[in-house]
Design a protein around this motif. Structure first.
Motif, PDB file in Angstrom:
ATOM      1  N   LYS A 142      -4.695   0.034  -3.128  1.00 24.65           N
ATOM      2  CA  LYS A 142      -3.278   0.181  -2.765  1.00 24.65           C
ATOM      3  C   LYS A 142      -2.760   1.590  -3.047  1.00 24.65           C
ATOM      4  CE  LYS A 142      -1.978  -4.658  -3.330  1.00 24.65           C
ATOM      5  NZ  LYS A 142      -1.265  -5.648  -4.165  1.00 24.65           N
ATOM      6  N   ILE A 143      -3.304   2.213  -4.112  1.00 22.56           N
ATOM      7  CA  ILE A 143      -2.844   3.555  -4.490  1.00 22.56           C
ATOM      8  C   ILE A 143      -3.478   4.637  -3.618  1.00 22.56           C
ATOM      9  CG2 ILE A 143      -2.880   5.291  -6.330  1.00 22.56           C
ATOM     10  CD1 ILE A 143      -2.819   2.916  -8.329  1.00 22.56           C
ATOM     11  N   ILE A 144      -4.782   4.509  -3.342  1.00 26.01           N
ATOM     12  CA  ILE A 144      -5.475   5.620  -2.678  1.00 26.01           C
ATOM     13  C   ILE A 144      -5.541   5.478  -1.146  1.00 26.01           C
ATOM     14  CG2 ILE A 144      -6.872   6.119  -4.729  1.00 26.01           C
ATOM     15  CD1 ILE A 144      -9.287   4.911  -3.342  1.00 26.01           C
ATOM     16  N   ALA A 145      -5.047   4.363  -0.597  1.00 28.02           N
ATOM     17  CA  ALA A 145      -5.053   4.217   0.863  1.00 28.02           C
ATOM     18  C   ALA A 145      -4.378   5.440   1.490  1.00 28.02           C
ATOM     19  CB  ALA A 145      -4.322   2.939   1.276  1.00 28.02           C
ATOM     20  N   PHE A 165       0.854  -1.183   0.000  1.00 23.27           N
ATOM     21  CA  PHE A 165       0.000   0.000   0.000  1.00 23.27           C
ATOM     22  C   PHE A 165       0.895   1.240   0.000  1.00 23.27           C
ATOM     23  CE2 PHE A 165      -2.555  -3.464   1.258  1.00 23.27           C
ATOM     24  CZ  PHE A 165      -3.824  -3.191   0.795  1.00 23.27           C
ATOM     25  N   THR A 166       0.692   2.098  -1.004  1.00 22.64           N
ATOM     26  CA  THR A 166       1.593   3.241  -1.232  1.00 22.64           C
ATOM     27  C   THR A 166       1.870   4.036   0.036  1.00 22.64           C
ATOM     28  OG1 THR A 166       0.598   3.380  -3.406  1.00 22.64           O
ATOM     29  CG2 THR A 166       1.993   5.218  -2.741  1.00 22.64           C
ATOM     30  N   ILE A 167       0.820   4.366   0.789  1.00 22.62           N
ATOM     31  CA  ILE A 167       0.981   5.218   1.971  1.00 22.62           C
ATOM     32  C   ILE A 167       1.896   4.572   3.004  1.00 22.62           C
ATOM     33  CG2 ILE A 167      -1.104   4.263   3.131  1.00 22.62           C
ATOM     34  CD1 ILE A 167      -0.493   7.920   3.432  1.00 22.62           C
ATOM     35  N   CYS A 168       1.912   3.219   3.034  1.00 22.19           N
ATOM     36  CA  CYS A 168       2.692   2.524   4.055  1.00 22.19           C
ATOM     37  C   CYS A 168       4.175   2.470   3.696  1.00 22.19           C
ATOM     38  CB  CYS A 168       2.140   1.122   4.270  1.00 22.19           C
ATOM     39  SG  CYS A 168       0.420   1.151   4.803  1.00 22.19           S
ATOM     40  N   THR A 220      -8.076  -8.777   4.737  1.00 21.84           N
ATOM     41  CA  THR A 220      -9.314  -8.525   3.988  1.00 21.84           C
ATOM     42  C   THR A 220      -9.018  -7.779   2.692  1.00 21.84           C
ATOM     43  OG1 THR A 220     -10.552  -8.389   6.062  1.00 21.84           O
ATOM     44  CG2 THR A 220     -11.608  -7.456   4.105  1.00 21.84           C
ATOM     45  N   CYS A 221      -8.188  -6.750   2.780  1.00 26.45           N
ATOM     46  CA  CYS A 221      -7.843  -5.976   1.579  1.00 26.45           C
ATOM     47  C   CYS A 221      -7.104  -6.859   0.581  1.00 26.45           C
ATOM     48  CB  CYS A 221      -6.990  -4.763   1.955  1.00 26.45           C
ATOM     49  SG  CYS A 221      -7.895  -3.525   2.905  1.00 26.45           S
ATOM     50  N   LEU A 222      -6.118  -7.627   1.063  1.00 25.36           N
ATOM     51  CA  LEU A 222      -5.307  -8.450   0.155  1.00 25.36           C
ATOM     52  C   LEU A 222      -6.142  -9.556  -0.505  1.00 25.36           C
ATOM     53  CD1 LEU A 222      -2.065  -8.869   2.312  1.00 25.36           C
ATOM     54  CD2 LEU A 222      -2.340  -7.413   0.292  1.00 25.36           C
ATOM     55  N   ALA A 223      -7.244  -9.962   0.146  1.00 28.74           N
ATOM     56  CA  ALA A 223      -8.081 -11.040  -0.396  1.00 28.74           C
ATOM     57  C   ALA A 223      -9.112 -10.533  -1.409  1.00 28.74           C
ATOM     58  CB  ALA A 223      -8.789 -11.765   0.750  1.00 28.74           C
ATOM     59  N   GLU A 224      -9.144  -9.216  -1.660  1.00 26.54           N
ATOM     60  CA  GLU A 224     -10.101  -8.653  -2.616  1.00 26.54           C
ATOM     61  C   GLU A 224      -9.907  -9.317  -3.986  1.00 26.54           C
ATOM     62  OE1 GLU A 224     -12.725  -6.397  -2.574  1.00 26.54           O
ATOM     63  OE2 GLU A 224     -12.835  -6.938  -4.689  1.00 26.54           O
TER      64      GLU A 224
END
Lengths: 282, 282
Positions: free
Chosen positions: B205-208, A277-280, B191-195
């Motif tokens: 991943k970009i807008i987090a 994740f970019t922010i991380c 949860t996010c990675l399982a999307e």
């Protein structure tokens, strides 16, 4: 250009500051006369009014009101503007807005800047709020390239990074990385507060450290924002909550069965996956 | 005093730095010869060895090893020390340790400093790590006041705030505010990675933004720490996970039934309740 901004809060006010400093003429609209007067006095706008009529000469209008006011505002605005006026919004949900507004105004392009602070209102407005922040844009098949170019040029000029996406994809992604965290974080606080053993609860309040502070931050935020997320992105949020319940059940089962190699695998996966994740990475 | 420190990592090393600067004689023990040499070369300890025998003259010994090594270390240590030697530990779980060690050594007082950084090892050790941090102490009915006073004076001298508590209460409180957050935060990342929809996942991943960053931080941390929490505080962690599942089910039900006044009430409760946790007032 002549740019209109409806809603002079954190986002609208900050946008006005940046765009006026770039030489545009900024016309503001607020529900409150005192906000209009403050915005003029502080040099945030060239002129401001509580009456939408002031925007009749605007070429582009940013609607920076709360989500529920976006469509009604556009309906009230239509009598005053010409057909080539570009309308856009900054709402954190896109599909419900784009679906409704598409029937009202051909020249509407949905938007969502991923910027904010813990504060709100015109007093919180500041310059350079959008620098290096993502700004989602949801053009449709009916969007004309000439108007899209004008809008993207304005957004690029405040140094935001434009991300084109479908309204539904936007809403699902935002549910996962923004709206779901609020609900799981709020549930953490609720769990602690519901502790029956007062000795444990009082000890927890004293010894909580940075892990609790960070994990509980968004769940302890402005209740109105959480309510709007749930109301306007209900289906996508529920989908992500169901997926989250499955993941949580899985980790509970792993701990119940003392499957430590599986837990190690899972924690290693989330340790590494978070860096995608970019922010991380910042 | 002559103070022994077993385990020269972040906590043991930082404690050695502070106590030596206060004039105590510090004897260190590490599994690795190179760590002993580094600790001596950097002036963190007066002397160090891989052999527990070096601690025979120590009046107080801090066991700063990983949780699973605490009891075995005490067993190995017993032949070398006199009966009035005070033993204490810094493990993040107390009941399993206190229960086992009580049968091994009368003069043991469990402890847990609520301090740490993202880094580990002797290289991460630094002065003033414990200033204004809580340090839990779990004396029992058998603890003699004279020894308790000696230990609390040492802990107070590094400017930590002493919190007396029962081992079981400690473990339940730590499960709620430290171990539970790791599991719910890890489940968010999972949860996010399982999307399934790759467009949504890549957009996420970009807008987090900062909300995701904060809520996912502890779940994306060192997998070994999470594993130790679950292994050694399993029952208290499971209890808090079951309580959390109930709270989560409640908020899902509220959103399913569109009970917005109830959601507003709940988010307002967690917004206000969070401020009762000391760390959140800072």
């Amino acid at each position: 250009m002549i740019i209109g901004i409806i809603g002079l809060g954190l986002i609208g006010g900050s946008l006005a500051i940046d765009l006026r400093s770039l030489g545009h003429k900024i016309l503001g609209v607020s529900r409150k006369q005192t906000t209009c007067e403050q915005a003029i006095a502080r040099g945030i706008v060239d002129d401001a009014s509580t009456d939408l009529k002031i925007l009749s000469s605007a070429e582009v209008i940013f609607i920076c009101t709360p989500i529920e006011a976006i469509a009604p505002t556009i309906q009230q605005l239509i009598p005053y503007i010409s057909t080539d006026t570009i309308l856009t919004d900054v709402g954190s949900v896109k599909k419900p807005i784009v679906d409704v507004v598409a029937g009202l105004w051909d020249n509407f392009i949905g938007g969502h800047p991923m910027a904010g602070t813990a504060d709100s209102g015109l007093d919180a407005a500041l310059s350079n709020l959008f620098v290096d922040r993502c700004w989602c844009i949801t053009p449709t098949n009916n969007t004309q390239e000439i108007y899209l170019n004008i809008l993207t040029n304005i957004i690029t000029s405040v140094q935001a990074k434009i991300i084109f996406c479908q309204p539904q994809e936007h809403d699902q992604a935002v549910a996962l990385i923004s709206h779901l965290p609020v609900m799981i974080s709020s549930s953490l606080i609720a769990t602690c507060l519901a502790e029956n053993d007062l000795n444990v609860l009082n000890l927890a309040k004293i010894i909580a450290s940075s892990g609790f502070k960070d994990t509980s931050r968004v769940g302890g935020g402005n209740p109105e924002l959480g309510l709007m997320m749930a109301k306007y992105n209900r289906q996508a949020l529920l989908t992500s909550l169901y997926q989250y319940q499955e993941q949580l059940n899985a980790i509970v089962n792993i701990i119940e069965t003392e499957n430590w190699s599986k837990l190690n695998e899972r924690l290693t996966m989330t340790n590494q996956g978070r860096t995608e994740f970019t922010i991380c990475q910042q």
